[in-house]
Design an enzyme around this catalytic site. Sequence first.
Site, PDB file in Angstrom:
ATOM      1  N   THR A   1     -11.671   6.551  10.870  1.00 17.02           N
ATOM      2  CA  THR A   1     -11.683   6.088  12.265  1.00 17.02           C
ATOM      3  C   THR A   1     -11.276   7.211  13.221  1.00 17.02           C
ATOM      4  O   THR A   1     -11.504   7.112  14.421  1.00 17.02           O
ATOM      5  CB  THR A   1     -10.753   4.873  12.454  1.00 17.02           C
ATOM      6  OG1 THR A   1      -9.534   5.136  11.771  1.00 17.02           O
ATOM      7  CG2 THR A   1     -11.380   3.611  11.918  1.00 17.02           C
TER       8      THR A   1
ATOM      9  N   ASP B   1      -3.453   4.407  -1.960  1.00 15.53           N
ATOM     10  CA  ASP B   1      -4.374   4.878  -0.917  1.00 15.53           C
ATOM     11  C   ASP B   1      -4.392   6.410  -0.908  1.00 15.53           C
ATOM     12  O   ASP B   1      -3.752   7.045  -0.078  1.00 15.53           O
ATOM     13  CB  ASP B   1      -3.874   4.304   0.422  1.00 15.53           C
ATOM     14  CG  ASP B   1      -4.710   4.729   1.611  1.00 15.53           C
ATOM     15  OD1 ASP B   1      -5.827   5.241   1.421  1.00 15.53           O
ATOM     16  OD2 ASP B   1      -4.229   4.536   2.747  1.00 15.53           O
TER      17      ASP B   1
ATOM     18  N   ASP C   1     -14.031  14.524  -4.530  1.00 12.73           N
ATOM     19  CA  ASP C   1     -14.166  15.789  -5.263  1.00 12.73           C
ATOM     20  C   ASP C   1     -15.423  15.685  -6.120  1.00 12.73           C
ATOM     21  O   ASP C   1     -16.165  14.705  -6.003  1.00 12.73           O
ATOM     22  CB  ASP C   1     -12.903  16.039  -6.115  1.00 12.73           C
ATOM     23  CG  ASP C   1     -12.642  17.526  -6.340  1.00 12.73           C
ATOM     24  OD1 ASP C   1     -13.615  18.274  -6.601  1.00 12.73           O
ATOM     25  OD2 ASP C   1     -11.473  17.951  -6.255  1.00 12.73           O
TER      26      ASP C   1
ATOM     27  N   LYS D   1      -7.516   8.184  -1.320  1.00 12.90           N
ATOM     28  CA  LYS D   1      -8.829   8.604  -0.784  1.00 12.90           C
ATOM     29  C   LYS D   1      -9.412   9.808  -1.526  1.00 12.90           C
ATOM     30  O   LYS D   1      -9.615  10.881  -0.943  1.00 12.90           O
ATOM     31  CB  LYS D   1      -8.720   8.919   0.711  1.00 12.90           C
ATOM     32  CG  LYS D   1      -8.235   7.758   1.566  1.00 12.90           C
ATOM     33  CD  LYS D   1      -8.281   8.114   3.043  1.00 12.90           C
ATOM     34  CE  LYS D   1      -7.813   6.995   3.943  1.00 12.90           C
ATOM     35  NZ  LYS D   1      -6.366   6.701   3.874  1.00 12.90           N
TER      36      LYS D   1
ATOM     37  N   LYS E   1       0.853  -1.195   0.000  1.00 17.53           N
ATOM     38  CA  LYS E   1       0.000   0.000   0.000  1.00 17.53           C
ATOM     39  C   LYS E   1       0.886   1.241   0.000  1.00 17.53           C
ATOM     40  O   LYS E   1       1.784   1.370   0.824  1.00 17.53           O
ATOM     41  CB  LYS E   1      -0.900   0.022   1.233  1.00 17.53           C
ATOM     42  CG  LYS E   1      -1.771   1.269   1.305  1.00 17.53           C
ATOM     43  CD  LYS E   1      -2.799   1.161   2.424  1.00 17.53           C
ATOM     44  CE  LYS E   1      -2.370   1.704   3.756  1.00 17.53           C
ATOM     45  NZ  LYS E   1      -2.175   3.155   3.834  1.00 17.53           N
TER      46      LYS E   1
ATOM     47  N   ARG F   1       3.285  -1.125  10.716  1.00 17.19           N
ATOM     48  CA  ARG F   1       4.405  -1.216  11.661  1.00 17.19           C
ATOM     49  C   ARG F   1       4.731  -2.611  12.179  1.00 17.19           C
ATOM     50  O   ARG F   1       5.920  -2.908  12.377  1.00 17.19           O
ATOM     51  CB  ARG F   1       4.168  -0.233  12.815  1.00 17.19           C
ATOM     52  CG  ARG F   1       4.347   1.215  12.377  1.00 17.19           C
ATOM     53  CD  ARG F   1       3.659   2.189  13.284  1.00 17.19           C
ATOM     54  NE  ARG F   1       2.212   2.075  13.185  1.00 17.19           N
ATOM     55  CZ  ARG F   1       1.353   2.800  13.896  1.00 17.19           C
ATOM     56  NH1 ARG F   1       1.810   3.688  14.755  1.00 17.19           N
ATOM     57  NH2 ARG F   1       0.054   2.641  13.735  1.00 17.19           N
TER      58      ARG F   1
HETATM   59  O1  C5P Z   1       1.235   0.593  11.181  1.00 19.13           O
HETATM   60  P1  C5P Z   1      -0.195   0.125  11.070  1.00 19.13           P
HETATM   61  O2  C5P Z   1      -0.343  -1.379  10.919  1.00 19.13           O
HETATM   62  O3  C5P Z   1      -1.076   0.700  12.156  1.00 19.13           O
HETATM   63  O4  C5P Z   1      -0.659   0.751   9.676  1.00 19.13           O
HETATM   64  C1  C5P Z   1      -1.974   0.647   9.198  1.00 19.13           C
HETATM   65  C2  C5P Z   1      -2.104   1.374   7.903  1.00 19.13           C
HETATM   66  O5  C5P Z   1      -3.492   1.457   7.589  1.00 19.13           O
HETATM   67  C3  C5P Z   1      -1.599   2.804   7.899  1.00 19.13           C
HETATM   68  O6  C5P Z   1      -1.116   3.089   6.566  1.00 19.13           O
HETATM   69  C4  C5P Z   1      -2.830   3.622   8.201  1.00 19.13           C
HETATM   70  O7  C5P Z   1      -2.780   4.916   7.669  1.00 19.13           O
HETATM   71  C5  C5P Z   1      -3.911   2.811   7.494  1.00 19.13           C
HETATM   72  N1  C5P Z   1      -5.263   2.995   8.016  1.00 19.13           N
HETATM   73  C6  C5P Z   1      -5.614   2.759   9.344  1.00 19.13           C
HETATM   74  N2  C5P Z   1      -6.889   2.956   9.774  1.00 19.13           N
HETATM   75  C7  C5P Z   1      -7.827   3.372   8.922  1.00 19.13           C
HETATM   76  C8  C5P Z   1      -7.512   3.607   7.586  1.00 19.13           C
HETATM   77  C9  C5P Z   1      -6.204   3.407   7.164  1.00 19.13           C
HETATM   78  O8  C5P Z   1      -4.769   2.364  10.123  1.00 19.13           O
HETATM   79  N3  C5P Z   1      -9.063   3.509   9.352  1.00 19.13           N
END
Ligand code: C5P
Length: 233
Positions: free
Chosen positions: A120, A60, A65, A62, A33, A212
């Site tokens: 979220t 990603d 418009d 999003k 992603k 992460r």
């Molecule tokens: O590091 P981590 O596993 O938390 O990363 C989750 C990824 O998903 C990040 O790129 C974050 O921006 C994305 N994301 C999220 N929650 C959402 C939408 C996207 O964690 N509701």
Amino acid sequence: MANDVIIALDFPTKAETLAFLDRFPDGEKPFVKIGMELYYAEGPAVIREMKARGHKIFLDLKLHDIPNTVRRAMAVLSRLDVDMVNLHAAGASEMMRAALEGLTRPDGSRPLLIAVTQLTSTDAAALKNELLIDTPMAETVLSYARNAARCGLDGVVCSPLEAALVKERCGESFLTVTPGIRFAGGDAGDQKRIMTPERAGKSGCDYIVVGRPITQAPDPVEAYRRAVREFLG
Ligand code: C5P
């Protein structure tokens, strides 16, 4: 049904991103992603480079418009040969249908189109007091998901805890793409509503987005393989 693990490449530069991907052996090409930070810093070149290396890409960005602008922007993204893109369902049906039109290539193929329902980061107070939406959050999310399904989109980004309900309301084939994944005993970081890859696989998630827990792991390749093993069962 558990389909694939997508690694969130939340790195600021192409150099750091490629250094991370170079840790994987030649034959192993994870679905990745790419978000706003990397895309705005490096532009389409980073997408072309990753496609040339054989990765599937979820871009990603999003989009949100007016329909004509989104149609034209989606046509550009489709030509980049990405595999999955997203938009805000808050743009409403006309925008979602325009997005699908723009994405569809002359041969009829197109990337998967996924909707973001409510971010979220938007809590119940912001929903009511700033967006002036009186409907409870869960109903709002499901209603946006149903709109996306009716417009012909392929799925939504949602919490793994919502995946089963989304399927129930929108149909089994409507895809759920779920961040908020953590290994058992791992550090939750800033994610609050989390699930392990194994539970996510059993809860109706089609794709899990893992950042992460893989990118910051001492051995990212092993962490990725563990996520795949646990998710696909
Ligand atoms: O590091 P981590 O596993 O938390 O990363 C989750 C990824 O998903 C990040 O790129 C974050 O921006 C994305 N994301 C999220 N929650 C959402 C939408 C996207 O964690 N509701």
